[in-house]
Design an enzyme around this catalytic site. Structure first.
Site, PDB file in Angstrom:
ATOM      1  N   ASN A 156      58.203  49.606  -1.402  1.00 19.22           N
ATOM      2  CA  ASN A 156      59.198  49.030  -0.422  1.00 19.22           C
ATOM      3  C   ASN A 156      60.371  49.752  -0.990  1.00 19.22           C
ATOM      4  O   ASN A 156      60.718  50.030  -2.066  1.00 19.22           O
ATOM      5  CB  ASN A 156      59.239  47.479  -0.322  1.00 19.22           C
ATOM      6  CG  ASN A 156      59.398  46.992  -1.754  1.00 19.22           C
ATOM      7  OD1 ASN A 156      58.989  47.353  -2.695  1.00 19.22           O
ATOM      8  ND2 ASN A 156      60.080  45.758  -1.651  1.00 19.22           N
ATOM      9  N   GLU A 173      64.434  49.119   0.052  1.00 18.63           N
ATOM     10  CA  GLU A 173      65.582  48.382   0.643  1.00 18.63           C
ATOM     11  C   GLU A 173      66.872  49.058   0.760  1.00 18.63           C
ATOM     12  O   GLU A 173      67.097  50.179   0.292  1.00 18.63           O
ATOM     13  CB  GLU A 173      65.812  47.004  -0.190  1.00 18.63           C
ATOM     14  CG  GLU A 173      64.642  46.285  -0.449  1.00 18.63           C
ATOM     15  CD  GLU A 173      64.731  44.976  -0.843  1.00 18.63           C
ATOM     16  OE1 GLU A 173      65.654  44.605  -1.531  1.00 18.63           O
ATOM     17  OE2 GLU A 173      63.623  44.311  -0.889  1.00 18.63           O
ATOM     18  N   CYS A 178      58.822  48.674   4.551  1.00 18.70           N
ATOM     19  CA  CYS A 178      57.977  48.080   3.523  1.00 18.70           C
ATOM     20  C   CYS A 178      57.075  49.036   2.910  1.00 18.70           C
ATOM     21  O   CYS A 178      56.925  50.462   3.329  1.00 18.70           O
ATOM     22  CB  CYS A 178      56.738  47.295   4.341  1.00 18.70           C
ATOM     23  SG  CYS A 178      57.687  45.767   5.350  1.00 18.70           S
ATOM     24  N   GLU A 199      53.798  49.161   2.831  1.00 14.11           N
ATOM     25  CA  GLU A 199      52.507  49.818   3.771  1.00 14.11           C
ATOM     26  C   GLU A 199      53.103  50.792   4.525  1.00 14.11           C
ATOM     27  O   GLU A 199      52.378  51.819   4.633  1.00 14.11           O
ATOM     28  CB  GLU A 199      51.858  48.541   4.492  1.00 14.11           C
ATOM     29  CG  GLU A 199      51.498  47.245   3.655  1.00 14.11           C
ATOM     30  CD  GLU A 199      52.711  46.300   3.222  1.00 14.11           C
ATOM     31  OE1 GLU A 199      53.734  46.640   3.178  1.00 14.11           O
ATOM     32  OE2 GLU A 199      52.222  45.053   3.282  1.00 14.11           O
ATOM     33  N   CYS A 203      53.267  42.611   6.942  1.00 14.28           N
ATOM     34  CA  CYS A 203      54.073  41.909   7.936  1.00 14.28           C
ATOM     35  C   CYS A 203      53.520  42.385   9.346  1.00 14.28           C
ATOM     36  O   CYS A 203      52.773  43.389   9.408  1.00 14.28           O
ATOM     37  CB  CYS A 203      55.606  42.204   7.765  1.00 14.28           C
ATOM     38  SG  CYS A 203      55.848  44.105   8.230  1.00 14.28           S
ATOM     39  N   CYS A 237      53.827  46.187   9.852  1.00 16.76           N
ATOM     40  CA  CYS A 237      52.882  47.248   9.375  1.00 16.76           C
ATOM     41  C   CYS A 237      51.485  46.936   9.878  1.00 16.76           C
ATOM     42  O   CYS A 237      50.878  48.101  10.013  1.00 16.76           O
ATOM     43  CB  CYS A 237      52.877  46.841   7.794  1.00 16.76           C
ATOM     44  SG  CYS A 237      54.618  47.400   7.018  1.00 16.76           S
TER      45      CYS A 237
HETATM   46  N1  THU Z   1      57.714  43.715   2.209  1.00 16.93           N
HETATM   47  C1  THU Z   1      56.852  44.757   2.112  1.00 16.93           C
HETATM   48  O1  THU Z   1      56.917  45.887   1.300  1.00 16.93           O
HETATM   49  N2  THU Z   1      55.655  44.619   2.732  1.00 16.93           N
HETATM   50  C2  THU Z   1      55.295  43.484   3.478  1.00 16.93           C
HETATM   51  O2  THU Z   1      54.258  43.510   4.345  1.00 16.93           O
HETATM   52  C3  THU Z   1      56.403  42.621   3.670  1.00 16.93           C
HETATM   53  C4  THU Z   1      57.651  42.465   2.991  1.00 16.93           C
HETATM   54  C5  THU Z   1      59.051  43.946   1.412  1.00 16.93           C
HETATM   55  C6  THU Z   1      60.136  44.370   2.406  1.00 16.93           C
HETATM   56  C7  THU Z   1      61.154  43.982   1.341  1.00 16.93           C
HETATM   57  O3  THU Z   1      61.723  44.756   0.542  1.00 16.93           O
HETATM   58  C8  THU Z   1      60.687  42.480   0.816  1.00 16.93           C
HETATM   59  O4  THU Z   1      59.297  42.732   0.870  1.00 16.93           O
HETATM   60  C9  THU Z   1      61.175  41.442   1.098  1.00 16.93           C
HETATM   61  O5  THU Z   1      60.829  41.177   2.539  1.00 16.93           O
END
Ligand code: THU
Length: 134
Positions: free
Chosen positions: A45, A47, A56, A58, A89, A92
């Site tokens: 991920n 940010e 994300c 994925e 999520c 994804c």
């Molecule tokens: N996140 C993912 O990498 N994958 C997911 O399926 C859900 C959330 C990350 C995004 C963000 O950086 C952190 O988790 C919190 O939402």
């Protein structure tokens, strides 16, 4: 797919989580996507100070694979550096569904792991007939 192979994929996802850039949530997530060719594509991920630009792990793994010309996948593993894990999520799930609706998923953390398939996790996915073969 055999559980042993999925657990190996989860180890790849755990390594990928080391690269996560997540100063806002503190969640370090890694994904490892197994292509039909047998090659593994990873993602973490990433940010951003504009929170909605965050992507994300994925989706980064899928885009990594597509960029390397692989569009069909057997499985994806998702690791979160925490005690509780989560399946991908909704965004994804939809992106994965585009390429391999029946793929297997494993997600895990220090608290354990779970498995499922994408068609179970995203019933009623949005699909369009491709209008061009590209
Ligand atoms: N996140 C993912 O990498 N994958 C997911 O399926 C859900 C959330 C990350 C995004 C963000 O950086 C952190 O988790 C919190 O939402």
């Amino acid at each position: 797919m055999e559980e042993k192979a999925l657990l190996e994929l989860l180890e790849e996802a755990k390594k990928a989580a080391l690269n996560a850039y997540s100063p806002y949530s503190g969640y370090k997530v890694g994904a490892a996507l197994l292509g039909k060719s047998g090659k593994v594509y990873t993602g973490c991920n990433v940010e951003n100070a504009t929170y909605s630009l965050t992507i994300c792990a994925e989706r980064n793994a899928v885009f990594n694979a597509v960029n390397q010309a692989e569009r069909e996948y057997r499985a994806i593993a998702i690791w979160v550096e925490a005690n509780q894990s989560f399946p991908p999520c909704g965004a994804c799930r939809q992106v994965l569904y585009e390429f391999s609706p029946h793929m297997v998923l494993i997600w895990g953390s220090y608290g354990g792991h779970q498995m499922s398939t994408l068609d179970k996790l995203l019933p009623g996915a949005f699909v369009l007939e491709p209008s061009k073969d590209n």
